[in-house]
Design an enzyme around this catalytic site. Structure first.
Site, PDB file in Angstrom:
ATOM      1  N   HIS A  18      -7.146   0.613  -6.929  1.00  9.32           N
ATOM      2  CA  HIS A  18      -7.451  -0.113  -5.532  1.00  9.32           C
ATOM      3  C   HIS A  18      -7.957  -1.502  -6.121  1.00  9.32           C
ATOM      4  O   HIS A  18      -9.289  -1.709  -5.968  1.00  9.32           O
ATOM      5  CB  HIS A  18      -8.312   0.672  -4.738  1.00  9.32           C
ATOM      6  N   ARG A  74       0.869  -1.126  -0.082  1.00 13.96           N
ATOM      7  CA  ARG A  74       0.014  -0.003   0.177  1.00 13.96           C
ATOM      8  C   ARG A  74       1.036   1.290   0.016  1.00 13.96           C
ATOM      9  O   ARG A  74       1.731   1.499   0.948  1.00 13.96           O
ATOM     10  CB  ARG A  74      -0.854  -0.125   1.022  1.00 13.96           C
ATOM     11  N   CYS A  81     -16.586   1.394  -0.249  1.00 12.66           N
ATOM     12  CA  CYS A  81     -15.503   0.660  -0.021  1.00 12.66           C
ATOM     13  C   CYS A  81     -14.886   0.742   1.506  1.00 12.66           C
ATOM     14  O   CYS A  81     -14.314  -0.199   2.077  1.00 12.66           O
ATOM     15  CB  CYS A  81     -14.275   0.992  -0.831  1.00 12.66           C
ATOM     16  N   ASP A  84     -17.330   6.657  -2.466  1.00  9.42           N
ATOM     17  CA  ASP A  84     -16.216   6.757  -1.809  1.00  9.42           C
ATOM     18  C   ASP A  84     -15.847   8.131  -1.114  1.00  9.42           C
ATOM     19  O   ASP A  84     -16.784   9.038  -1.276  1.00  9.42           O
ATOM     20  CB  ASP A  84     -14.705   6.048  -2.451  1.00  9.42           C
ATOM     21  N   ARG A 126     -14.006  -8.773   1.058  1.00  2.93           N
ATOM     22  CA  ARG A 126     -12.163  -8.334   0.685  1.00  2.93           C
ATOM     23  C   ARG A 126     -11.424  -9.565   1.070  1.00  2.93           C
ATOM     24  O   ARG A 126     -10.591 -10.060   0.325  1.00  2.93           O
ATOM     25  CB  ARG A 126     -11.889  -7.352   1.654  1.00  2.93           C
ATOM     26  N   GLN A 166      -9.857  -3.900  -3.637  1.00  2.00           N
ATOM     27  CA  GLN A 166     -11.089  -3.534  -3.709  1.00  2.00           C
ATOM     28  C   GLN A 166     -12.202  -3.756  -4.802  1.00  2.00           C
ATOM     29  O   GLN A 166     -13.336  -4.239  -4.440  1.00  2.00           O
ATOM     30  CB  GLN A 166     -11.054  -1.925  -3.313  1.00  2.00           C
TER      31      GLN A 166
END
Ligand code: CP
Ligand code: NVA
Length: 304
Positions: free
Chosen positions: A131, A104, A263, A223, A291, A134
């Site tokens: 991402h 990340r 998310c 988001d 996830r 996700q």
């Protein structure tokens, strides 16, 4: 260098057929099938995180444990990268110990550089541009709740950020019809849009008005308006995005059976109201759970 290694840096790294089989496998894993099998026994998977995380970190750590492998969490400040050791050397050294690494990072370029020098699979756990883990969990949730993905109408409302970019690529790979409602100047990445619209059999359209984008949607997604690393722009962005909140009125333009996705983490009262995120159409906690299942399927696939 291991020339057969597969990275997962963007959704494009998987074909439509591979996404399909990962979704099937994730649903099997979620059902409890193979719960006692440990296909990755003896493997070690690193997690190198420059930014905060709840879902990505914990879902990977638990999933890795359930697959029989070991996870090693690294904060860049506590390893030599924090003192200036290069990505190049770090990637080569960690490749000698680990079997895969989840990263990340702020800059997507860091991931590309790491993947270039590493001989083990590199998984994008979020960058400024993408991402993709996700997006896979989002596809799984849409499939579970709405059935076959091809032709499903997905509306993404808000910032054209990393989550939006990966969702656009996921839509293009699976035949989802996607509308993106965002203010001028906050559209998704133009290269992502260009490639996705050229690959997709269905429409991927950017719109100015949130209610036009949401009209008759099967899935309404949002988001945060201010992503990690953008804190200085918070006041300006909150003003620009005030008409892009998912609230009951906006949701009423969608299909009456539409589901709502986010998310997470959410800024309740900004991009989404409490009544929507806690309401009957919200699937955000199933989405968060997914996830783990899809990432287990992804790890099995990359390390097989
Ligand atoms: N959705 C997501 O990636 O959450 P975290 O930032 O908590 O990992
Ligand atoms: N767009 C958000 C997603 C967090 C999971 C961010 O980058 O902060």
């Amino acid at each position: 260098m291991n020339t057969t290694k597969r990275d997962f840096l963007t959704v494009w790294d998987l074909s439509s057929e591979e996404i399909d089989s990962l979704l099937k496998r994730a649903i099997e894993l979620k059902s409890g099938k193979d719960a006692n099998k440990c296909p990755l026994i003896g493997r070690s998977i690193g997690l190198l995180f420059e930014k905060a995380s709840t879902r990505t970190r914990v879902s990977f750590e638990v999933g890795i444990y359930q697959l029989g492998a070991q996870s090693i969490y690294m904060n860049p400040k506590e390893i030599q990268i924090g003192r200036g050791e290069t990505i190049h050397d770090t990637a080569k050294v960690l490749s000698r110990y680990l079997n895969a690494i989840v990263i990340r990072t702020f800059s997507h370029h860091t991931l590309l550089e790491f993947a270039h020098y590493s001989s083990i699979p590199v998984i994008n756990g979020l960058s400024d541009l993408h991402h993709p883990c996700q997006a896979l969990a989002d596809l799984m949730t849409i499939l579970e709740k709405k059935g076959p993905l091809n032709g499903t109408r997905l509306a993404y409302i808000g910032d054209g950020n990393n989550v939006a970019n990966s969702l656009i690529e996921a839509a293009a790979r699976t035949g989802i019809h996607m509308t993106i409602g965002c203010p001028k100047g906050y559209e998704p990445d133009p290269d992502v849009l260009e490639k996705a619209t050229s690959v997709s059999k269905n429409e991927i359209v950017v719109m100015k008005e949130a209610k036009d984008a949401v009209f008759k949607a099967d899935v309404v997604y949002t988001d945060v308006w201010v992503s990690m690393g953008q804190e200085k722009e918070a006041a300006k962005k909150k003003m620009k995005f005030s008409r892009y909140q998912i609230n009951s009125k906006l949701l009423s333009y969608a299909d009456r059976d539409a589901i709502v996705l986010h998310c997470l983490p959410a800024h309740r009262g900004e991009e989404i109201t409490d009544e929507v995120i806690d309401g009957p159409q919200s699937a955000v906690f199933d989405q968060a759970e997914n996830r783990m299942h899809i990432q287990k399927a992804l790890l099995e696939f990359l390390l097989k």
